[in-house]
Design an enzyme around this catalytic site. Structure first.
Site, PDB file in Angstrom:
ATOM      1  N   ARG A  17       5.708   6.394  -9.500  1.00 43.19           N
ATOM      2  CA  ARG A  17       7.038   6.991  -9.330  1.00 43.19           C
ATOM      3  C   ARG A  17       7.868   6.923 -10.614  1.00 43.19           C
ATOM      4  NH1 ARG A  17      10.868   5.022  -4.593  1.00 43.19           N
ATOM      5  NH2 ARG A  17      10.469   2.980  -5.506  1.00 43.19           N
ATOM      6  N   ARG A  55       7.907  -6.311  -1.188  1.00 39.10           N
ATOM      7  CA  ARG A  55       8.758  -5.364  -0.436  1.00 39.10           C
ATOM      8  C   ARG A  55       8.073  -4.915   0.844  1.00 39.10           C
ATOM      9  NH1 ARG A  55       9.408  -1.139  -4.833  1.00 39.10           N
ATOM     10  NH2 ARG A  55      10.400   0.153  -3.242  1.00 39.10           N
ATOM     11  N   ARG A  98      11.245   2.105 -11.815  1.00 34.93           N
ATOM     12  CA  ARG A  98      12.083   1.071 -11.223  1.00 34.93           C
ATOM     13  C   ARG A  98      11.472  -0.311 -11.437  1.00 34.93           C
ATOM     14  NH1 ARG A  98      13.739   3.147  -5.271  1.00 34.93           N
ATOM     15  NH2 ARG A  98      13.296   0.960  -4.839  1.00 34.93           N
ATOM     16  N   ARG A 107      18.111  -1.881   7.917  1.00 36.99           N
ATOM     17  CA  ARG A 107      16.849  -2.537   7.599  1.00 36.99           C
ATOM     18  C   ARG A 107      16.659  -3.829   8.379  1.00 36.99           C
ATOM     19  NH1 ARG A 107      16.119  -0.132   2.234  1.00 36.99           N
ATOM     20  NH2 ARG A 107      14.248  -0.923   1.268  1.00 36.99           N
ATOM     21  N   LYS A 142      11.173   8.477   1.893  1.00 37.00           N
ATOM     22  CA  LYS A 142      12.511   8.613   2.492  1.00 37.00           C
ATOM     23  C   LYS A 142      13.473   9.318   1.523  1.00 37.00           C
ATOM     24  CE  LYS A 142      13.025   4.136   3.055  1.00 37.00           C
ATOM     25  NZ  LYS A 142      11.742   3.681   2.449  1.00 37.00           N
TER      26      LYS A 142
HETATM   27  P1  AP5 Z   1      10.286   7.973  -2.423  1.00 33.27           P
HETATM   28  O1  AP5 Z   1      10.835   9.212  -1.795  1.00 33.27           O
HETATM   29  O2  AP5 Z   1      10.977   7.430  -3.604  1.00 33.27           O
HETATM   30  O3  AP5 Z   1      10.063   6.843  -1.291  1.00 33.27           O
HETATM   31  P2  AP5 Z   1      11.089   5.911  -0.524  1.00 33.27           P
HETATM   32  O4  AP5 Z   1      10.644   5.842   0.873  1.00 33.27           O
HETATM   33  O5  AP5 Z   1      12.489   6.349  -0.805  1.00 33.27           O
HETATM   34  O6  AP5 Z   1      10.750   4.549  -1.230  1.00 33.27           O
HETATM   35  P3  AP5 Z   1      11.696   3.405  -1.826  1.00 33.27           P
HETATM   36  O7  AP5 Z   1      10.847   2.568  -2.717  1.00 33.27           O
HETATM   37  O8  AP5 Z   1      12.937   3.988  -2.430  1.00 33.27           O
HETATM   38  O9  AP5 Z   1      12.045   2.636  -0.557  1.00 33.27           O
HETATM   39  P4  AP5 Z   1      12.613   1.249  -0.482  1.00 33.27           P
HETATM   40  O10 AP5 Z   1      13.044   1.275   0.924  1.00 33.27           O
HETATM   41  O11 AP5 Z   1      11.725   0.148  -0.847  1.00 33.27           O
HETATM   42  O12 AP5 Z   1      13.726   1.214  -1.655  1.00 33.27           O
HETATM   43  P5  AP5 Z   1      15.310   1.261  -1.616  1.00 33.27           P
HETATM   44  O13 AP5 Z   1      15.780   1.942  -2.831  1.00 33.27           O
HETATM   45  O14 AP5 Z   1      15.775   1.734  -0.287  1.00 33.27           O
HETATM   46  O15 AP5 Z   1       8.761   8.281  -2.782  1.00 33.27           O
HETATM   47  C1  AP5 Z   1       7.949   7.328  -3.460  1.00 33.27           C
HETATM   48  C2  AP5 Z   1       7.008   8.031  -4.450  1.00 33.27           C
HETATM   49  O16 AP5 Z   1       6.084   8.843  -3.719  1.00 33.27           O
HETATM   50  C3  AP5 Z   1       7.714   9.001  -5.417  1.00 33.27           C
HETATM   51  O17 AP5 Z   1       7.049   8.954  -6.645  1.00 33.27           O
HETATM   52  C4  AP5 Z   1       7.530  10.383  -4.761  1.00 33.27           C
HETATM   53  O18 AP5 Z   1       7.510  11.435  -5.710  1.00 33.27           O
HETATM   54  C5  AP5 Z   1       6.187  10.217  -4.072  1.00 33.27           C
HETATM   55  N1  AP5 Z   1       6.088  10.965  -2.813  1.00 33.27           N
HETATM   56  C6  AP5 Z   1       7.039  11.119  -1.860  1.00 33.27           C
HETATM   57  N2  AP5 Z   1       6.556  11.837  -0.815  1.00 33.27           N
HETATM   58  C7  AP5 Z   1       5.261  12.117  -1.122  1.00 33.27           C
HETATM   59  C8  AP5 Z   1       4.220  12.834  -0.420  1.00 33.27           C
HETATM   60  N3  AP5 Z   1       4.427  13.381   0.783  1.00 33.27           N
HETATM   61  N4  AP5 Z   1       3.003  12.918  -1.023  1.00 33.27           N
HETATM   62  C9  AP5 Z   1       2.792  12.354  -2.253  1.00 33.27           C
HETATM   63  N5  AP5 Z   1       3.728  11.679  -2.957  1.00 33.27           N
HETATM   64  C10 AP5 Z   1       4.957  11.562  -2.393  1.00 33.27           C
HETATM   65  O19 AP5 Z   1      15.675  -0.291  -1.694  1.00 33.27           O
HETATM   66  C11 AP5 Z   1      15.452  -1.019  -2.881  1.00 33.27           C
HETATM   67  C12 AP5 Z   1      15.973  -2.438  -2.712  1.00 33.27           C
HETATM   68  O20 AP5 Z   1      17.392  -2.420  -2.472  1.00 33.27           O
HETATM   69  C13 AP5 Z   1      15.403  -3.231  -1.528  1.00 33.27           C
HETATM   70  O21 AP5 Z   1      14.179  -3.840  -1.851  1.00 33.27           O
HETATM   71  C14 AP5 Z   1      16.536  -4.231  -1.262  1.00 33.27           C
HETATM   72  O22 AP5 Z   1      16.499  -5.267  -2.191  1.00 33.27           O
HETATM   73  C15 AP5 Z   1      17.772  -3.405  -1.534  1.00 33.27           C
HETATM   74  N6  AP5 Z   1      18.243  -2.734  -0.314  1.00 33.27           N
HETATM   75  C16 AP5 Z   1      18.330  -1.391  -0.114  1.00 33.27           C
HETATM   76  N7  AP5 Z   1      18.800  -1.133   1.115  1.00 33.27           N
HETATM   77  C17 AP5 Z   1      19.018  -2.325   1.712  1.00 33.27           C
HETATM   78  C18 AP5 Z   1      19.480  -2.708   2.996  1.00 33.27           C
HETATM   79  N8  AP5 Z   1      19.812  -1.788   3.923  1.00 33.27           N
HETATM   80  N9  AP5 Z   1      19.584  -4.037   3.280  1.00 33.27           N
HETATM   81  C19 AP5 Z   1      19.279  -4.955   2.347  1.00 33.27           C
HETATM   82  N10 AP5 Z   1      18.796  -4.663   1.124  1.00 33.27           N
HETATM   83  C20 AP5 Z   1      18.681  -3.356   0.800  1.00 33.27           C
HETATM   84 MG    MG Z   2      14.141   5.490  -1.816  1.00 33.49          MG
END
Ligand code: AP5
Ligand code: MG
Length: 223
Positions: A129, A173, A162, A90, A15
């Site tokens: 990552r 997660r 991270r 979410r 994402k």
């Molecule tokens: P990346 O692009 O970083 O993936 P992502 O989908 O953004 O993954 P996240 O881990 O950031 O999602 P998340 O939803 O768990 O975390 P968030 O920060 O939102 O890609 C991942 C890896 O793969 C990278 O190394 C990239 O280079 C590689 N990659 C990407 N595309 C690829 C491809 N096509 N092929 C190969 N490799 C690829 O949330 C973190 C925490 O914050 C949550 O756990 C929660 O505690 C809190 N939080 C955030 N939002 C909320 C909410 N709305 N409500 C409540 N709590 C929340």
């Molecule tokens: Mg992300």
């Protein structure tokens, strides 16, 4: 009229990676709830202190503070043309609050690309990552390495792993995602705004499929 895109998908689906590319191509603000929380943690705000415990465990931060944070972010001037939401909503309560917020801004959720990736691949992606300290630019040690190990190509800042990318936290997660967020797939499918994209391809191919899946929004995209 402003355009709002919600990127849906499990942790590690890509994402953030796609949002970084698409926000540039589509001229939309990138609104990542995870990045906003990490910024608050870095600046040691009250919100950051509250969010940290939930994030380190892999749990969701409570709806009320998350909704208020995103509402404030969407009201900023750089969102005047719309936004690409990454990691929000979410939960069903967050989705309902988003409809209300966008309604107040004279808009709606225009399209919800759901990036599909299987669990084994998610773990591979998250364990390799590396994230940039300054602005959160995203790399992978094998799939998308920086030019120089440990240094961000864009701004030269340090890359770090991270805290929530530890194996046990990743499992938690994914569990939380399946339990609380995956129901939104059906919610948006019923609303008619969901489009599915195969996320198990290379980054460029996923970008092309995302653009093809939302022609009304991507019409004016930069090449
Ligand atoms: P990346 O692009 O970083 O993936 P992502 O989908 O953004 O993954 P996240 O881990 O950031 O999602 P998340 O939803 O768990 O975390 P968030 O920060 O939102 O890609 C991942 C890896 O793969 C990278 O190394 C990239 O280079 C590689 N990659 C990407 N595309 C690829 C491809 N096509 N092929 C190969 N490799 C690829 O949330 C973190 C925490 O914050 C949550 O756990 C929660 O505690 C809190 N939080 C955030 N939002 C909320 C909410 N709305 N409500 C409540 N709590 C929340
Ligand atoms: Mg992300």
């Amino acid at each position: 009229m402003a355009v709002y895109v919600v990127l849906l998908g499990p942790p590690g689906a890509g994402k953030g990676t796609q949002a970084e590319i698409l926000s540039e191509k589509l001229g939309l603000a990138h609104v990542s709830s995870g990045d906003l929380f990490r910024e608050n943690i870095k600046n040691q705000t009250e919100l950051g202190k509250l969010a940290k415990g939930f994030m380190d465990r892999g749990d969701l931060v409570p709806d009320d503070v998350t909704i208020a944070m995103v509402r404030e972010r969407l009201s900023r001037p750089d969102c005047a043309k719309g936004a690409l939401l990454d990691g929000y909503p979410r939960t069903p309560a967050q989705a309902a609050a988003l409809s209300q917020m966008l309604n107040n801004l004279g808009g709606k959720v225009d399209v919800v690309p759901y990036i599909r990736v299987d669990e084994e691949e998610l773990v591979r992606r998250l364990s390799g990552r590396w994230t940039c300290r300054a602005e959160g630019h995203i790399y992978h040690e094998v799939f998308n390495p920086p030019k120089q190990t440990g240094v961000c190509d864009v701004d030269g800042s340090e890359l770090y792993q991270r805290e929530d990318d530890k194996r046990e936290t990743v499992q938690r997660r994914i569990h939380v995602y399946l339990d609380q967020t995956a129901p939104l797939i059906d919610y948006y499918r019923k609303e008619g705004s969901l489009v599915e994209v195969d996320g198990a391809q290379n980054i460029e191919a996923v970008t092309q499929d995302l653009l093809a899946a939302m022609p009304a929004v991507a019409g004016g995209a930069k090449a």
